[in-house]
Design an enzyme around this catalytic site. Structure first.
Site, PDB file in Angstrom:
ATOM      1  N   TRP A 149      -7.814   2.899   6.104  1.00  0.00           N
ATOM      2  CA  TRP A 149      -7.222   4.159   5.667  1.00  0.00           C
ATOM      3  C   TRP A 149      -6.299   4.779   6.715  1.00  0.00           C
ATOM      4  CZ3 TRP A 149     -12.181   6.415   2.824  1.00  0.00           C
ATOM      5  CH2 TRP A 149     -12.388   5.645   1.668  1.00  0.00           C
ATOM      6  N   GLU A 176     -21.849  17.461   6.619  1.00  0.00           N
ATOM      7  CA  GLU A 176     -20.459  17.127   6.980  1.00  0.00           C
ATOM      8  C   GLU A 176     -19.431  18.248   6.793  1.00  0.00           C
ATOM      9  OE1 GLU A 176     -19.250  13.350   5.261  1.00  0.00           O
ATOM     10  OE2 GLU A 176     -21.236  12.464   5.558  1.00  0.00           O
ATOM     11  N   CYS A 230      -1.440  13.018  -2.882  1.00  0.00           N
ATOM     12  CA  CYS A 230      -0.859  12.308  -1.752  1.00  0.00           C
ATOM     13  C   CYS A 230      -1.887  12.258  -0.623  1.00  0.00           C
ATOM     14  CB  CYS A 230       0.378  13.037  -1.242  1.00  0.00           C
ATOM     15  SG  CYS A 230       1.633  13.229  -2.512  1.00  0.00           S
ATOM     16  N   HIS A 278     -19.104  11.971  -9.805  1.00  0.00           N
ATOM     17  CA  HIS A 278     -17.768  12.367 -10.244  1.00  0.00           C
ATOM     18  C   HIS A 278     -17.824  13.294 -11.445  1.00  0.00           C
ATOM     19  CE1 HIS A 278     -17.207   8.581  -8.032  1.00  0.00           C
ATOM     20  NE2 HIS A 278     -16.180   9.247  -7.525  1.00  0.00           N
ATOM     21  N   GLU A 316       7.777  18.509  -3.433  1.00  0.00           N
ATOM     22  CA  GLU A 316       8.180  19.397  -4.520  1.00  0.00           C
ATOM     23  C   GLU A 316       7.664  18.918  -5.878  1.00  0.00           C
ATOM     24  OE1 GLU A 316      10.140  18.249  -2.169  1.00  0.00           O
ATOM     25  OE2 GLU A 316      11.397  19.841  -1.353  1.00  0.00           O
ATOM     26  N   LYS A 343       4.956  17.164  -6.524  1.00  0.00           N
ATOM     27  CA  LYS A 343       3.514  17.461  -6.617  1.00  0.00           C
ATOM     28  C   LYS A 343       3.305  18.914  -7.051  1.00  0.00           C
ATOM     29  CE  LYS A 343      -0.387  18.393  -3.595  1.00  0.00           C
ATOM     30  NZ  LYS A 343      -1.432  17.481  -4.071  1.00  0.00           N
ATOM     31  N   CYS A 389     -22.546   8.719  -4.386  1.00  0.00           N
ATOM     32  CA  CYS A 389     -21.625   8.957  -3.267  1.00  0.00           C
ATOM     33  C   CYS A 389     -21.866  10.366  -2.733  1.00  0.00           C
ATOM     34  CB  CYS A 389     -20.185   8.765  -3.768  1.00  0.00           C
ATOM     35  SG  CYS A 389     -18.971   8.700  -2.427  1.00  0.00           S
TER      36      CYS A 389
HETATM   37  N1  GLN Z   1     -20.575  10.110   3.947  1.00  0.00           N
HETATM   38  C1  GLN Z   1     -19.450  10.290   3.088  1.00  0.00           C
HETATM   39  C2  GLN Z   1     -19.697  11.470   2.157  1.00  0.00           C
HETATM   40  O1  GLN Z   1     -20.792  11.663   1.743  1.00  0.00           O
HETATM   41  C3  GLN Z   1     -19.143   9.069   2.279  1.00  0.00           C
HETATM   42  C4  GLN Z   1     -17.910   9.203   1.442  1.00  0.00           C
HETATM   43  C5  GLN Z   1     -17.453   7.957   0.730  1.00  0.00           C
HETATM   44  O2  GLN Z   1     -18.183   7.048   0.533  1.00  0.00           O
HETATM   45  N2  GLN Z   1     -16.231   7.912   0.319  1.00  0.00           N
HETATM   46  O3  GLN Z   1     -18.830  12.198   1.820  1.00  0.00           O
HETATM   47 ZN    ZN Z   2     -19.052   6.731  -1.506  1.00  0.00          ZN
END
Ligand code: GLN
Ligand code: ZN
Length: 757
Positions: free
Chosen positions: A563, A486, A518, A696, A16, A18, A728
């Site tokens: 994780w 992916e 979360c 990011h 709630e 969140k 990333c």
């Molecule tokens: N292969 C993942 C992606 O590209 C790697 C993600 C990560 O490093 N957290 O989303």
């Molecule tokens: Zn990454």
């Protein structure tokens, strides 16, 4: 015998908090609405704990965002850039500190970092060398009043001053933050005096007691807490350590001039004996005997035995019973899990159930008749131990039969690199990290398939369409090594967990990661193995669409371990080795099907590092081994990549090299390639792709900027070993950000290639 908790989950049974927070941020809910929801949640959670048999109810563990931020605001530690005038910080100022503000007059959020080795993230307080402190925010006192009205026995909780200063950072020049203590203490004292009129106990969290500390820090504990004790006329003071044993801080802790010391006996069980010998007469001992970091039902007999031995030495009135740390790090209530397998569910306990466990342990140790609970507990633990769902003989056998060569590639990197030249990649090959934008259609198709709304054939054809689109776009952009994007993965760990044996999933097992965010970690309950190929068809579909190489994309064993909620009945290293074998099977199948390049992501490798220096080498050793076990079954010609992000790499450089991946892509752009310093010092032996742009940010990086970074990289990495990639994965970005950014990246690579050829 008194029971207490150090803190309780904040979000509510249905998250709630969140929902309300996010609706407030969107401008839909008003401040009053948010305040009301929060107050109701606090009341519910206090009542919950009381019903479960908790005597001392924590007040102050609630937060709109984060408890370290609350403490900064409480004592007026507000960085100048937020332009907060006067003493009273508004709710919106608070959220600007937590989240930043976009736009022209925007301002950056405070830095966020991991809270010890949990998956919770706190906001790092920023101290100036001339930092002033004053009691700026009194919401803790107001919450204490709320709880008092409800008739609770109150224990106010807040971070202790040493942990607060030490876990902060210097805003301007570097200085010793502990020099600020003298100015900080009067503000704490003012609060303590006010609290002491209202509550029975005050708890100061000093989890730094579980870290390696300098003697100069240790010797501050006594004077600080002497001052606090003198200020707390009507309240008792408890200092709480958790997330590990006390080790060489034991003497500091056992001589504290306060009323009680809390210790983590789950991770620091070896401390009990020395604690009982050394504990000062003024101290009661709070025994953290129920694991606040994991979801398994406690071994009540073990807890009772520890509490009884403390009782024998100290007497009943000097013993308190508690979970090891705040229950913030476990999900709320197991009863909400209606879809979980009944047997597996019976092995678990969430926050609510853990409160009952500590009550039972306290009662049993005090000689009350709770035999029925204990018998029940023994039965369940016994059946878990023997369950065929936990034990897989084949996995055990495979592990036992592993030989040293299973952990090693056939040849050295130098030899492999020569063979891999046959892959025909150009100098400074360009690639991405794996994921491409996850559009709303991708998400809804995936969830539709999962809940049966969408047929398999329709799901597959949608995913094939997405993959085809990804491949076409990458070809047009001109990337050298492609990925499938992916789209089938919701989360890089959950996806593999769902396809491994030994894993299960909760429907409501949320744990706060930061702010309103979360996570729902998958649960490893038994021996892990891979029943069959997972990614092979997707990758080969992508490969069928292009002449260029497509990377197979896997998550590494250490990241999968870090994780997940892991088993508490065998060492983490053992569980990790099992996962490594499962990943290895997938690597082998990918290679067999013709895949030439396989990436095994290990972004969490650094996270798993133990808090104490002395324990780190052992972890790093098995973590490296597990990665190599997962990757080493391939021929020399098959190129193994790995990827790492969000961390400081300096202290683990040796381990990164020891993974012996042919290529590592690594986050670097936000630090303008600072990380290359470590590569320089260390001379990293294999190929590296230091990220050239920050994924990011929605900003589109300029070609020249990235070319500059590549030139910088070339100063420490020879051209034959340099790759070009973003920091990333791109799943959180939009296509119209990704395409121009990658086009610029490819152009930057081409420009630098021309310069050096
Ligand atoms: N292969 C993942 C992606 O590209 C790697 C993600 C990560 O490093 N957290 O989303
Ligand atoms: Zn990454």
């Amino acid at each position: 015998m008194l029971t207490h908790t150090l803190g309780y989950p904040r979000m509510g049974s249905n998250r709630e908090l969140k929902r309300k927070l996010e609706s407030y941020w969107r401008g839909e809910a008003g401040a009053d609405d948010l305040a009301l929801t929060s107050r109701k949640l606090r009341e519910l959670h206090w009542d919950d704990q009381k019903q479960a048999g908790v005597d001392l109810i924590p007040v102050g563990d609630f937060s709109y965002y984060d408890h370290m931020l609350d403490n900064a605001v409480r004592f007026g530690v507000i960085p100048g850039r937020y332009n907060v005038e006067g003493n009273k910080i508004s709710l919106d100022d608070y959220f600007r500190m937590a989240r930043g503000e976009a736009g022209e007059n925007g301002v950056a959020a405070m830095e966020m970092t991991k809270w010890f080795d949990t998956n919770y993230h706190y906001l790092v307080p920023e101290f100036k060398s001339d930092q002033k402190f004053f009691l700026a925010d009194t919401s803790l006192l107001e919450q204490v009043d709320e709880a008092a009205l409800l008739g609770h026995r109150i224990k106010a909780v807040l971070p202790g001053p040493l942990t607060f200063l030490l876990l902060g950072k210097c805003a301007d020049q570097e200085f010793d933050r502990l020099d600020l203590l003298e100015n900080l203490l009067p503000a704490y004292v003012e609060l303590i005096e006010k609290l002491s009129a209202k509550c029975e106990w005050i708890q100061f969290d000093e989890p730094i007691l579980a870290l390696d500390l300098d003697e100069s820090v240790r010797k501050l504990f006594n004077p600080v807490y002497r001052t606090f004790k003198e200020a707390a006329l009507n309240s008792k003071i408890l200092v709480a350590s958790y997330f590990g044993g006390l080790g060489d801080n034991l003497e500091t802790a056992t001589s504290l001039p306060v009323d009680a010391l809390h210790v983590d006996l789950v991770r620091g069980s070896q401390d009990l004996e020395p604690l009982l010998v050394n504990l000062a007469d003024n101290l009661s001992l709070s025994l953290g005997v129920v694991d606040g970091r994991n979801i398994w039902r406690a071994d009540l007999d073990k807890g009772v035995a520890a509490v009884k031995s403390a009782k024998t030495v100290l007497g009943e009135e000097r013993v308190l019973v508690a979970p090891s740390c705040s229950l913030l790090h476990v999900p709320f209530d197991l009863e909400l899990e209606t879809k979980l397998d009944v047997e597996i569910k019976s092995w678990m306990a969430f926050a609510r159930q853990k409160c009952v466990e500590i009550r039972t342990i306290a009662d049993a140790a005090a000689g009350k008749d709770v035999e029925a609970f204990l018998v029940d507990n023994r039965g369940i633990l016994g059946s878990r131990k023997k369950s065929p769902r936990v034990n897989n003989l084949q996995v055990a056998r495979r592990l036992a039969e592993l030989k040293p060569e299973d952990y090693q590639r056939k040849s050295t990197y130098t030899k492999r690199a020569e063979i891999q030249r046959g892959l025909g990649f150009p100098l400074l090959p360009t690639t991405t990290i794996g994921s491409f934008p996850q559009t709303p259609e991708v998400r809804s198709t995936r969830s539709g398939f999962k809940n049966g709304r969408i047929e398999r054939a329709d799901y597959e054809s949608f995913m094939h369409g997405y993959i085809e689109d990804c491949i076409r776009r990458q070809e047009e952009i001109g990337l050298d090594v492609l990925v499938h994007g992916e789209p089938e993965r919701n989360d890089m760990v959950e996806y593999f967990g769902e396809n491994f044996d030994g894993y299960c999933f909760t429907s409501n097992g949320w744990v706060q990661s930061y702010g309103s965010r979360c996570v729902k970690p998958p649960v490893i309950f038994g021996d892990v193995s891979r029943p069959g190929p997972i990614t092979v068809d997707w990758i080969n579909y992508a490969r069928s669409l292009s002449e260029r190489e497509v990377k197979g994309m896997l998550t590494g064993p250490v990241t999968i371990l870090c994780w997940s909620f892991v088993r508490d009945d065998q060492p983490r290293s053992e569980t990790c080795r099992q996962i490594a074998l499962a990943v290895r099977d997938e690597v082998a199948d990918l290679e067999k099907s013709g895949v030439k390049v396989i990436q095994i992501d290990e972004p969490a490798l650094r996270e798993g590092l133990p808090l104490r220096k002395a324990e780190q080498p052992e972890y790093l050793k098995w973590a490296e081994e597990c990665f190599r076990l997962s990757a080493s079954c391939v021929e020399d010609a098959t190129q193994i990549h790995t990827h790492m992000c969000y961390c400081e790499f300096d202290e683990i450089m040796d381990s990164i090299a020891a993974l012996d991946a042919d290529v590592i892509s690594i986050e670097a752009s936000r630090s303008r390639m600072e990380l290359l310093g470590s590569f320089n010092r260390f001379s990293y032996p294999n190929e590296v792709g230091p990220g050239v742009y920050d994924i990011h940010s929605p900003a589109i990086p300029a070609e020249d900027d990235m070319a500059l970074l590549l030139e910088k990289a070339l100063e420490v990495i020879p051209a034959e070993r340099l790759w070009v990639n973003p920091d990333c994965g791109l799943k959180t970005r939009k296509w119209d950000e990704v395409v121009p950014a990658l086009k610029n990246m490819v152009q930057a690579a081409k420009k630098v290639r021309r310069e050096i050829q």
